[in-house]
Write a protein that holds these residues in place. Sequence first.
Motif, PDB file in Angstrom:
ATOM      1  N   ALA A 130       0.838  -1.202   0.000  1.00 58.91           N
ATOM      2  CA  ALA A 130       0.000   0.000   0.000  1.00 58.91           C
ATOM      3  C   ALA A 130       0.871   1.249   0.000  1.00 58.91           C
ATOM      4  CB  ALA A 130      -0.933  -0.007   1.208  1.00 58.91           C
ATOM      5  N   VAL A 131       1.950   1.222   0.770  1.00 56.56           N
ATOM      6  CA  VAL A 131       2.889   2.352   0.793  1.00 56.56           C
ATOM      7  C   VAL A 131       3.541   2.520  -0.571  1.00 56.56           C
ATOM      8  CG1 VAL A 131       5.056   3.202   1.771  1.00 56.56           C
ATOM      9  CG2 VAL A 131       3.346   2.177   3.272  1.00 56.56           C
ATOM     10  N   GLN A 132       3.912   1.421  -1.192  1.00 60.15           N
ATOM     11  CA  GLN A 132       4.569   1.496  -2.497  1.00 60.15           C
ATOM     12  C   GLN A 132       3.632   2.038  -3.580  1.00 60.15           C
ATOM     13  OE1 GLN A 132       6.017  -2.567  -2.801  1.00 60.15           O
ATOM     14  NE2 GLN A 132       7.906  -2.061  -1.734  1.00 60.15           N
ATOM     15  N   GLU A 133       2.346   1.697  -3.507  1.00 58.39           N
ATOM     16  CA  GLU A 133       1.383   2.262  -4.453  1.00 58.39           C
ATOM     17  C   GLU A 133       1.119   3.734  -4.144  1.00 58.39           C
ATOM     18  OE1 GLU A 133       0.203   0.774  -7.247  1.00 58.39           O
ATOM     19  OE2 GLU A 133       1.654  -0.759  -6.654  1.00 58.39           O
ATOM     20  N   LEU A 134       1.079   4.069  -2.854  1.00 59.95           N
ATOM     21  CA  LEU A 134       0.885   5.461  -2.451  1.00 59.95           C
ATOM     22  C   LEU A 134       2.009   6.341  -2.984  1.00 59.95           C
ATOM     23  CD1 LEU A 134      -0.475   7.695  -0.776  1.00 59.95           C
ATOM     24  CD2 LEU A 134       0.815   6.876   1.209  1.00 59.95           C
ATOM     25  N   ARG A 176       9.174  10.851   5.821  1.00 57.68           N
ATOM     26  CA  ARG A 176      10.429  11.333   5.224  1.00 57.68           C
ATOM     27  C   ARG A 176      10.597  10.768   3.818  1.00 57.68           C
ATOM     28  NH1 ARG A 176      14.841   9.840   6.342  1.00 57.68           N
ATOM     29  NH2 ARG A 176      16.004  11.723   5.815  1.00 57.68           N
ATOM     30  N   HIS A 177      10.299   9.483   3.670  1.00 54.49           N
ATOM     31  CA  HIS A 177      10.475   8.817   2.375  1.00 54.49           C
ATOM     32  C   HIS A 177       9.497   9.362   1.339  1.00 54.49           C
ATOM     33  CE1 HIS A 177      11.231   5.688  -0.535  1.00 54.49           C
ATOM     34  NE2 HIS A 177       9.981   5.276  -0.478  1.00 54.49           N
ATOM     35  N   LEU A 178       8.248   9.548   1.708  1.00 54.01           N
ATOM     36  CA  LEU A 178       7.229   9.986   0.755  1.00 54.01           C
ATOM     37  C   LEU A 178       7.397  11.443   0.338  1.00 54.01           C
ATOM     38  CD1 LEU A 178       3.996   8.336   2.221  1.00 54.01           C
ATOM     39  CD2 LEU A 178       5.269   7.597   0.200  1.00 54.01           C
ATOM     40  N   THR A 179       7.788  12.292   1.279  1.00 54.29           N
ATOM     41  CA  THR A 179       7.848  13.723   1.000  1.00 54.29           C
ATOM     42  C   THR A 179       9.235  14.203   0.577  1.00 54.29           C
ATOM     43  OG1 THR A 179       8.369  14.307   3.303  1.00 54.29           O
ATOM     44  CG2 THR A 179       6.024  14.155   2.688  1.00 54.29           C
ATOM     45  N   GLY A 180      10.273  13.466   0.959  1.00 57.70           N
ATOM     46  CA  GLY A 180      11.634  13.926   0.687  1.00 57.70           C
ATOM     47  C   GLY A 180      11.975  15.181   1.450  1.00 57.70           C
ATOM     48  N   ALA A 181      11.245  15.418   2.545  1.00 53.97           N
ATOM     49  CA  ALA A 181      11.429  16.642   3.331  1.00 53.97           C
ATOM     50  C   ALA A 181      11.772  16.299   4.775  1.00 53.97           C
ATOM     51  CB  ALA A 181      10.158  17.496   3.282  1.00 53.97           C
ATOM     52  N   GLU A 182      12.334  17.280   5.469  1.00 52.99           N
ATOM     53  CA  GLU A 182      12.691  17.109   6.875  1.00 52.99           C
ATOM     54  C   GLU A 182      11.824  18.005   7.751  1.00 52.99           C
ATOM     55  OE1 GLU A 182      14.657  14.802   7.740  1.00 52.99           O
ATOM     56  OE2 GLU A 182      15.682  14.336   5.857  1.00 52.99           O
ATOM     57  N   ILE A 183      11.735  17.674   9.031  1.00 54.18           N
ATOM     58  CA  ILE A 183      10.933  18.471   9.961  1.00 54.18           C
ATOM     59  C   ILE A 183      11.650  19.776  10.288  1.00 54.18           C
ATOM     60  CG2 ILE A 183      10.086  18.590  12.327  1.00 54.18           C
ATOM     61  CD1 ILE A 183       9.359  15.661  12.142  1.00 54.18           C
ATOM     62  N   ALA A 184      10.960  20.889  10.037  1.00 52.20           N
ATOM     63  CA  ALA A 184      11.513  22.210  10.335  1.00 52.20           C
ATOM     64  C   ALA A 184      11.240  22.598  11.782  1.00 52.20           C
ATOM     65  CB  ALA A 184      10.929  23.248   9.380  1.00 52.20           C
ATOM     66  N   GLU A 271     -12.197   6.505  -5.674  1.00 52.06           N
ATOM     67  CA  GLU A 271     -11.775   5.266  -6.325  1.00 52.06           C
ATOM     68  C   GLU A 271     -10.885   4.451  -5.390  1.00 52.06           C
ATOM     69  OE1 GLU A 271      -8.680   5.921  -9.503  1.00 52.06           O
ATOM     70  OE2 GLU A 271      -9.348   7.998  -9.246  1.00 52.06           O
ATOM     71  N   ARG A 272     -11.023   3.160  -5.461  1.00 52.70           N
ATOM     72  CA  ARG A 272     -10.196   2.234  -4.700  1.00 52.70           C
ATOM     73  C   ARG A 272      -8.994   1.859  -5.566  1.00 52.70           C
ATOM     74  NH1 ARG A 272     -11.827  -1.812  -0.946  1.00 52.70           N
ATOM     75  NH2 ARG A 272      -9.945  -2.865  -0.160  1.00 52.70           N
ATOM     76  N   ILE A 273      -7.806   2.017  -5.030  1.00 53.87           N
ATOM     77  CA  ILE A 273      -6.586   1.744  -5.773  1.00 53.87           C
ATOM     78  C   ILE A 273      -6.187   0.281  -5.583  1.00 53.87           C
ATOM     79  CG2 ILE A 273      -4.191   2.437  -6.142  1.00 53.87           C
ATOM     80  CD1 ILE A 273      -6.299   4.626  -6.701  1.00 53.87           C
ATOM     81  N   PHE A 274      -5.847  -0.374  -6.671  1.00 59.25           N
ATOM     82  CA  PHE A 274      -5.415  -1.766  -6.587  1.00 59.25           C
ATOM     83  C   PHE A 274      -4.068  -1.846  -5.858  1.00 59.25           C
ATOM     84  CE2 PHE A 274      -2.737  -5.179  -8.295  1.00 59.25           C
ATOM     85  CZ  PHE A 274      -3.471  -6.281  -7.855  1.00 59.25           C
ATOM     86  N   VAL A 275      -4.012  -2.722  -4.861  1.00 57.95           N
ATOM     87  CA  VAL A 275      -2.779  -2.949  -4.106  1.00 57.95           C
ATOM     88  C   VAL A 275      -2.400  -4.419  -4.245  1.00 57.95           C
ATOM     89  CG1 VAL A 275      -1.702  -2.929  -1.828  1.00 57.95           C
ATOM     90  CG2 VAL A 275      -3.321  -1.115  -2.448  1.00 57.95           C
TER      91      VAL A 275
END
Length: 332
Positions: A130-134, A176-184, A271-275
């Motif tokens: 699910a994370v990989q599809e997200l 962190r992985h999904l956004t490529g950002a760090e906490i400010a 819509e439901r995403i196929f996982v």
Amino acid sequence: MMSKLRVGVIGVGKMGRLHARAYDHFNHLCNFTGIYDPDKKAADAVARHYEVTAFSSARELLANVDAVTIAAPTDSHFELAKLALEHGVHVLVEKPVCRTVDEARRLMELAEQHDDLVVQVGHIERFNPAVQELEKIIQEQKIIAIDVRRTAPYDPRVKDLDVIQDMMVHDIDIVRHLTGAEIAELSAYGRRVKSEAFADHAVCAARLDNDVIVTFTASRVTEQKSRVMTITCENAFIEMDYMDRRLSLTRDARLHYNGSDDARKLENVGERIFVPDQEPLLAQTKHFLDCIRMGCQPLIGVADGLAALEVVERIQAAVYKEALPSVDSVAV
């Protein structure tokens, strides 16, 4: 033809037994050689079940394997990983990578010195389908805010970590992985409920350096078990269930011109995403074995484990800056 990798597991508690099952599953890729746990009774039981050797020490195990999974208590992660590298053994170490940021930095230095060895950190949610599809979906979205809830009933097994380091660390790594950002900047609060010294329920509100707002909630005293992430985007709302591996997307309402001067708004389109049906632990184990066989770096290395742990310590600093309230100390 390359001979099968000899693999072993250190620590046969709940997670260690799962790792043992995973190695047994991939018996066409590896030779599950043995395990070590200071609890001899538990070690012997697992060894009998998988027909492997219960070694008398971690050193003895490491002398007989090419790769090892470390699923021992977090306090021992650094020393065991260091010992494995000294023995020339590839390492998959469970999360959190180490007990402290200092230990994680030292382990990263050791991993760099042994760059011919694979050192992977067990942030298993990265292998959740699910994370990989997200990850694919959000590439087309402008994220406004993320809310994550990870809750479970109390487990007396976990005695050496608070809920931030034990549970919230999963979602810190994923964000962190999904956004490529760090906490400010962040603010965080916690409560003791069952533990004497550790937070069992914690909430953190953070702003990332790309201005995305994130709320993390982690609780190990909630009777309903849940693992849910919702993402508010400029033109969509996304909901992911880690446990059910379910992913849904609601797009913005569209305008429909009906031939007159007025325009009518349609209902939001969901819509439901196929996982794909994929067990994260097996995918993680296969990735580890493939990295060793192909001589490539893992998806989650020590640097990723360190980065997540640095955020954990920032949240802990906010939570523990004053005496942590318990349930009994708060009037109702």
